[in-house]
Design a protein around this motif. Sequence first.
Motif, PDB file in Angstrom:
ATOM      1  N   SER A 601       0.855  -1.183   0.000  1.00  0.00           N
ATOM      2  CA  SER A 601       0.000   0.000   0.000  1.00  0.00           C
ATOM      3  C   SER A 601       0.892   1.235   0.000  1.00  0.00           C
ATOM      4  O   SER A 601       2.105   1.129   0.180  1.00  0.00           O
ATOM      5  CB  SER A 601      -0.919   0.008   1.232  1.00  0.00           C
ATOM      6  N   ARG A 607       5.789   3.479  -0.361  1.00  0.00           N
ATOM      7  CA  ARG A 607       5.215   2.147  -0.478  1.00  0.00           C
ATOM      8  C   ARG A 607       5.520   1.352   0.781  1.00  0.00           C
ATOM      9  O   ARG A 607       6.666   1.296   1.256  1.00  0.00           O
ATOM     10  CB  ARG A 607       5.788   1.453  -1.710  1.00  0.00           C
ATOM     11  N   ASP A 615       4.214  -4.373   9.372  1.00  0.00           N
ATOM     12  CA  ASP A 615       4.296  -3.480   8.218  1.00  0.00           C
ATOM     13  C   ASP A 615       5.710  -2.891   8.194  1.00  0.00           C
ATOM     14  O   ASP A 615       6.304  -2.625   9.246  1.00  0.00           O
ATOM     15  CB  ASP A 615       3.278  -2.334   8.325  1.00  0.00           C
TER      16      ASP A 615
END
Length: 749
Positions: A601, A607, A615
């Motif tokens: 995402s 990015r 993450d």
Amino acid sequence: MTPPTPYQITRIRLINFHNFVDETIDLAHGGHLFLLGDNGCGKTTILDAIHYVLTVGQSLEWNAAARVAGSKREGRRIQGIVMRYNLDCGAINRDGGITYALLEIEGRHGLPLTVGMGISTSAMDERIKQWGIIRECPIADIPLLIEDEQGRRPADRLELKELLKQKGGFHGEPKSYQHELARRLFGGEENFQEVCRFLAMGKAYREIASQSADYHELFKSLLPEPKTEIFERIIDALRTLDQSKSILDDLERKLHYLKSLQSFTLNIAADSEASIRYQWLSWLMRETFSKNSIETLRQQIASRQQEMAQLIASRQQEEETEASLRTRLDDLMTKDSAGLVRQEKEGREELSRKERTLAKKKKECQNLSKIQQASTRKQAEQHHTLVRQVSGLHSELGQGASLLPFSISQLLTTLDTIGRSEEIITQALDFGVQEFSNLVSDTRDQELRQLTLLEQEGETISNTITDLTTECHRLRAMDEAQPILPGWTDCLAAMRTGMLNPRPLYSGLEWRPGLSRQEQETIEESIGQEIAATLVLSDPEFEAGRGIAILWPGIRISCPGRGLDSLPDWMRTAFDLTQSNPTCLRCLAAEMQCDFGPLVSVVNNRRVLSFRSHDRGLLGNPARLIGENSRREAIKAEIKGREDELRQWSRQQTELNRRLKTIRETVERLDNFTVKLSTGINSIQQTARLASECSQKLTQDNALLTLHNRQHEELARETTLLSTRIQDLTHLISSNRRDWLPWRARSVN
């Protein structure tokens, strides 16, 4: 130090070997083997098998004792062993067969080593085929028997080769087997041949002994009976020779002793005669010397007596003359009552002394004048030398003044002032350069500190260039990029050296056509270098590979049994399933198995990868491992990057070398300046001290010359006065008409 353990046979296995179908004989602890049994039960066959395995059949005669003991029948043949031929019933294996004879040997390190031979033939007149087995394992691990539709049977040559292909140890030719056997057990071919001959001879004697009931008769038959009377005569002769040798040795010792005594006697006699001769010569020389001395003394006594007589006569004559002169002097003194003659005499004596003193003083003044002139010249020379040295130092320092990192104009001005001054000696002695010396020392220390820092920087740059050059050579030798993991290359090489066939996981993956570079970068970064560099081995090689991989912590290995049968959807869309290796895909699927992700995402224009429970932002590094084209492009890019970096460091090194050269030249100029300044100032001050000493000496010489000149003038005045007085006395004596008195007084005196 404990001696090495010798090789020991611990187990024997025979398959279809003459009358043995499938037998294994255990030898506990490799001890001695005693074979007991009836004739024909196979004792010699076991020894033949051992002999055959250890010598490849060289110098071997099957059942040799049969003919040596007197049998007229032909001994056994190797074809008969294979076909199990027997004199009573003929060949048991009429269609031929396969025979194996194996030995399990305990090696020097306690590990089992199995050696053996296989033989096959189809007829008694057919040539045999042989092959060998040498492998470090127990004898039971050699698959000699196989089962098929015909039942259990020995493996033939090709079947055994295929069974041993994975682990090695099969030798298809006797020569290869013999060479390896000689190397492992005998230390070379030469020792092997000697052992073969020894075993052949020992086997023959053992078989002869096994068939003999009376060993005394056996040795009598093998060896001729000696003739005792001949041996007795020989023994007596040897004893006589020993006794004679003892007597001769004793006589030789006595002869040597007598010769020594004779030599000592002759030497003593010669020395005694020489001693007496030397004593006689000594007394003769003493007598001659004494006679010469006595004659010389007599001549000297006569000469001294003659001289004494002459001196006595001369003394008597002088005494008479003295008496006459005293009488005449007394007469003269009685007539000269005023003492004018005495005064004239004393005056003339004083005048003579004054004149001698005046001449001596004049000579001293002349010498002092010469010394004063020499001091004057030397003082002028030193002054001229001092001026020249000051001017020379000023000129020498001024030539390199512009190249120094500081100004020396004040120093040059001071030197110019000293060179023009009338008080050059005093100013030269008081001149000091400590301030300039400290300035030069501080500047030099700063330059040296900077030089040290630059040299350290240069060493770092040089090491970096060397590393980059080595890295460039390494990268140019590679066809494609490899993982950058510590020990990965070494681990891969070690596995291939160990006869394993590892395959890097990334080499079995190919991108799906049409996948963008950004997607390739994202997927490879999601997988990670550690997973992509996993070494994939086959299931049989996995255990051996794990034993090697544990030596390099961090290196991952896998095998098909660890992979997943189903692939996730993202892998199906990312990789070309037709060009990728299925095993690598399955192993990657197992590594990447998760309940969430990977998803990408964009957060704040960056990015972000969401994978499993975390993450993380993506680095955006280009894909370099997955895909053959990617690896080739990556290695080219890495080579270009290293070359650009190498050129940049080379430029820095060139600039650094230029700066180092400038600093070294500056330090050298400072050292030269220090040496010139120190040497010049020392020379100037030394010359100034010499000039000062010359000036002081000149002053002393002038003072001494002045003193001596005054003394000379005083003596000249006194001499003139005394001469005038003597003239007055002479005139007075003349006026009193005593012309005869001075003459007589002078003659008397």
